[in-house]
Design an enzyme around this catalytic site. Structure first.
Site, PDB file in Angstrom:
ATOM      1  N   GLY A  10       0.980  -1.353  -0.200  1.00 50.60           N
ATOM      2  CA  GLY A  10      -0.336  -0.383   0.322  1.00 50.60           C
ATOM      3  C   GLY A  10       1.262   1.013  -0.188  1.00 50.60           C
ATOM      4  O   GLY A  10       2.046   1.326   0.881  1.00 50.60           O
ATOM      5  N   ARG A  71       0.611  -5.065  -4.929  1.00 47.61           N
ATOM      6  CA  ARG A  71       1.023  -6.308  -3.805  1.00 47.61           C
ATOM      7  C   ARG A  71       1.566  -7.387  -4.387  1.00 47.61           C
ATOM      8  O   ARG A  71       0.453  -8.878  -3.608  1.00 47.61           O
ATOM      9  CB  ARG A  71      -0.043  -6.387  -3.375  1.00 47.61           C
ATOM     10  CG  ARG A  71      -0.634  -5.411  -2.361  1.00 47.61           C
ATOM     11  CD  ARG A  71      -1.794  -5.745  -1.330  1.00 47.61           C
ATOM     12  NE  ARG A  71      -2.314  -4.178  -1.117  1.00 47.61           N
ATOM     13  CZ  ARG A  71      -1.635  -3.498   0.875  1.00 47.61           C
ATOM     14  NH1 ARG A  71      -0.875  -3.963   1.295  1.00 47.61           N
ATOM     15  NH2 ARG A  71      -2.151  -2.506   0.759  1.00 47.61           N
ATOM     16  N   ASP A 102       6.436  -5.262   6.076  1.00 49.06           N
ATOM     17  CA  ASP A 102       5.733  -6.150   6.228  1.00 49.06           C
ATOM     18  C   ASP A 102       6.532  -7.092   4.692  1.00 49.06           C
ATOM     19  O   ASP A 102       6.931  -8.263   4.892  1.00 49.06           O
ATOM     20  CB  ASP A 102       5.535  -7.289   7.345  1.00 49.06           C
ATOM     21  CG  ASP A 102       3.890  -6.588   7.540  1.00 49.06           C
ATOM     22  OD1 ASP A 102       3.588  -6.386   6.135  1.00 49.06           O
ATOM     23  OD2 ASP A 102       3.531  -7.373   8.496  1.00 49.06           O
ATOM     24  N   THR A 124       5.278   2.341   6.262  1.00 54.45           N
ATOM     25  CA  THR A 124       3.690   1.537   6.626  1.00 54.45           C
ATOM     26  C   THR A 124       3.078   2.872   7.085  1.00 54.45           C
ATOM     27  O   THR A 124       3.424   3.018   8.179  1.00 54.45           O
ATOM     28  CB  THR A 124       3.532   0.135   6.773  1.00 54.45           C
ATOM     29  OG1 THR A 124       2.291   0.092   6.962  1.00 54.45           O
ATOM     30  CG2 THR A 124       4.889  -0.266   8.234  1.00 54.45           C
ATOM     31  N   ASP A 126       0.634   2.276   9.075  1.00 50.26           N
ATOM     32  CA  ASP A 126       0.396   1.094  10.505  1.00 50.26           C
ATOM     33  C   ASP A 126       1.475   1.458  11.115  1.00 50.26           C
ATOM     34  O   ASP A 126       0.776   0.947  12.503  1.00 50.26           O
ATOM     35  CB  ASP A 126      -0.125   0.389   9.309  1.00 50.26           C
ATOM     36  CG  ASP A 126      -0.624  -0.582   8.632  1.00 50.26           C
ATOM     37  OD1 ASP A 126      -2.077   0.034   8.640  1.00 50.26           O
ATOM     38  OD2 ASP A 126      -1.157  -1.308   7.748  1.00 50.26           O
ATOM     39  N   ASP A 128       3.479  -0.793  12.147  1.00 50.52           N
ATOM     40  CA  ASP A 128       3.601  -1.925  12.617  1.00 50.52           C
ATOM     41  C   ASP A 128       4.547  -2.928  12.569  1.00 50.52           C
ATOM     42  O   ASP A 128       5.103  -4.031  12.647  1.00 50.52           O
ATOM     43  CB  ASP A 128       2.207  -3.099  12.623  1.00 50.52           C
ATOM     44  CG  ASP A 128       1.889  -3.100  11.479  1.00 50.52           C
ATOM     45  OD1 ASP A 128       3.088  -2.879  10.034  1.00 50.52           O
ATOM     46  OD2 ASP A 128       1.368  -3.619  10.169  1.00 50.52           O
ATOM     47  N   ARG A 161     -24.796  13.782  18.636  1.00 52.48           N
ATOM     48  CA  ARG A 161     -24.581  12.521  18.137  1.00 52.48           C
ATOM     49  C   ARG A 161     -23.543  11.574  18.374  1.00 52.48           C
ATOM     50  O   ARG A 161     -22.696  12.253  19.008  1.00 52.48           O
ATOM     51  CB  ARG A 161     -24.917  13.055  15.836  1.00 52.48           C
ATOM     52  CG  ARG A 161     -25.619  12.408  15.572  1.00 52.48           C
ATOM     53  CD  ARG A 161     -25.791  13.087  14.080  1.00 52.48           C
ATOM     54  NE  ARG A 161     -27.123  12.994  13.155  1.00 52.48           N
ATOM     55  CZ  ARG A 161     -27.752  12.998  12.308  1.00 52.48           C
ATOM     56  NH1 ARG A 161     -26.121  13.903  11.302  1.00 52.48           N
ATOM     57  NH2 ARG A 161     -28.673  13.505  11.462  1.00 52.48           N
ATOM     58  N   MET A 168      -8.080   3.731   9.656  1.00 50.99           N
ATOM     59  CA  MET A 168      -6.447   1.994   8.833  1.00 50.99           C
ATOM     60  C   MET A 168      -6.037   1.077   9.927  1.00 50.99           C
ATOM     61  O   MET A 168      -6.206   1.962  10.628  1.00 50.99           O
ATOM     62  CB  MET A 168      -6.130   1.976   7.626  1.00 50.99           C
ATOM     63  CG  MET A 168      -7.113   2.546   6.422  1.00 50.99           C
ATOM     64  SD  MET A 168      -5.572   2.460   4.764  1.00 50.99           S
ATOM     65  CE  MET A 168      -6.294   2.633   3.577  1.00 50.99           C
ATOM     66  N   ARG A 170      -4.164  -2.335   9.625  1.00 51.41           N
ATOM     67  CA  ARG A 170      -4.121  -4.588   9.910  1.00 51.41           C
ATOM     68  C   ARG A 170      -3.857  -5.028  10.327  1.00 51.41           C
ATOM     69  O   ARG A 170      -4.861  -5.730  10.858  1.00 51.41           O
ATOM     70  CB  ARG A 170      -3.692  -4.190   8.528  1.00 51.41           C
ATOM     71  CG  ARG A 170      -3.628  -5.802   8.023  1.00 51.41           C
ATOM     72  CD  ARG A 170      -2.853  -6.406   6.929  1.00 51.41           C
ATOM     73  NE  ARG A 170      -3.247  -5.192   5.311  1.00 51.41           N
ATOM     74  CZ  ARG A 170      -4.446  -6.337   4.862  1.00 51.41           C
ATOM     75  NH1 ARG A 170      -4.914  -6.399   5.467  1.00 51.41           N
ATOM     76  NH2 ARG A 170      -4.732  -5.260   3.872  1.00 51.41           N
TER      77      ARG A 170
END
Ligand code: F6P
Length: 341
Positions: A10, A71, A102, A124, A126, A128, A161, A168, A170
């Site tokens: 990504g 990918r 990764d 990334t 993420d 991670d 509300r 995002m 993963r």
């Protein structure tokens, strides 16, 4: 010397500054740089071209990747892996720089094991990857997500509300955790902690009971969806479930409404958090690891990844970096919880 560079997985802001840094550091040493298109697909198909100074000028502030990404996983077929090796030799590369998360780095690790001189650059949104404190893309993603949360606060307050923001992430809840903390959310749901929606509903009830007329919840796409049905889900080339199809934000919003009766809406920022200009932090981080990767090639540090630890850039074993997912420690989750009043 001739080196190749590719970006896989990504995309995220910071890839272009990293490509630029690799190019500038390499050409400063008199080396040639070939850019492979669309990640491992480019190496497999021999799709590459020499990079020129004009290609990298002005890209430090551009999101995405000028090389394209995919990918593609050449480890899925012995033939694809062989093709990669043949093109590596065919292009007469002395080394290859793989920029990715990764999945992309696990291919670089495999090619290194098979004797091809590869180095990795971690990216990334993420955040991670193990053995590096940060990955570029993360700071920009959180900046975008906090901006989204602040916009949701305005409309939540106006309409009284509950708003659920799905972000995002993963395998790890870094984006959700930091967005909630920095954006002053009222609750966060991350994959590392089993969601307790009754506890969340009680908290929302408490908030409203003390006169607070809205609530903000941040949910990571990787959490267990309430009453998730065990249906077949699409997977990518690395075997990961396509998480956006699980509609986590919507499921959480429905459940909050069912349990509290308060009007609840959800918003998914999806790929918006992966685009746009990299933050200054990401530009500098990407530049530093890009420069480090070229130094590693010069030193013959193959099978290694350029990481940031403390304030230093260091070479770490690529296998260790992509083998274990860096998740949010429970202590940091509890830190965020402290502010849910
Ligand atoms: O791996 C990074 C990531 O941004 C995940 O957080 C997300 O689930 C995934 O990519 C989405 O990827 P795609 O671009 O294939 O939809």
């Amino acid at each position: 010397m001739r080196i190749g560079v590719l970006t896989g997985g990504g995309d995220c802001p910071g890839l272009n500054p990293a490509i630029r840094a690799v190019y500038i550091s390499a050409t400063e040493r008199g080396w040639e740089v070939f850019g492979f298109r669309d990640g491992w697909r480019g190496l497999r198909d021999g799709d590459a071209a020499p990079l020129k100074l004009e290609d990298v000028e002005g890209i430090i502030s551009r999101g995405g990747t000028i090389l394209g990404s995919s990918r593609t996983n050449p480890m899925k077929s012995a033939e694809d892996l062989q093709q990669c090796k043949e093109h590596f030799r065919g292009f007469q590369l002395d080394a290859l720089v793989a920029i990715g998360g990764d999945d992309t780095l696990s291919v670089a690790a495999r090619l290194s094991d098979d004797g091809l001189p590869c180095v990795g650059i971690p990216k990334t949104m993420d955040n991670d990857l193990s053995n590096t404190d940060y990955t570029f893309g993360f700071d920009t993603a959180v900046t975008v997500a906090v901006d989204a949360l602040e916009r949701l606060r305005d409309t939540a307050r106006s309409h009284h509300r509950v708003m659920v923001l799905e972000v995002m992430g993963r395998h790890a809840g870094w984006v959700a955790w930091m967005t909630a903390l920095a954006g002053g959310a009222d609750w966060v749901l991350i994959p590392e902690v089993e969601p307790d929606l009754h506890e969340l509903a009680e908290h929302v009830n408490r908030l409203y009971a003390r006169g607070h007329t809205y609530a903000l919840v941040v949910a990571s796409e990787g959490i267990t969806v309430p009453e998730e049905v065990d249906e077949e889900r699409a997977v990518d080339a690395f075997g990961h479930v396509v998480l956006r199809e699980r509609n986590v934000g919507q499921a959480v919003a429905k459940e909050i409404h069912r349990l509290t009766g308060f009007e609840t809406r959800h918003a998914v920022i999806g790929h918006i958090q992966r685009g746009g200009p990299p933050t200054i932090f990401d530009r500098v981080l990407a530049t530093r690891v890009g420069v480090k990767a070229v130094e590693m090639i010069e030193d013959g540090d193959f099978g290694m990844m350029a990481a940031v630890q403390g304030n230093a850039t260091v070479a770490v074993d690529i296998h260790q970096a992509c083998g274990v997912t860096k998740t949010v420690p429970l202590a940091l989750y509890h830190l965020a919880q402290t502010f849910f009043r």
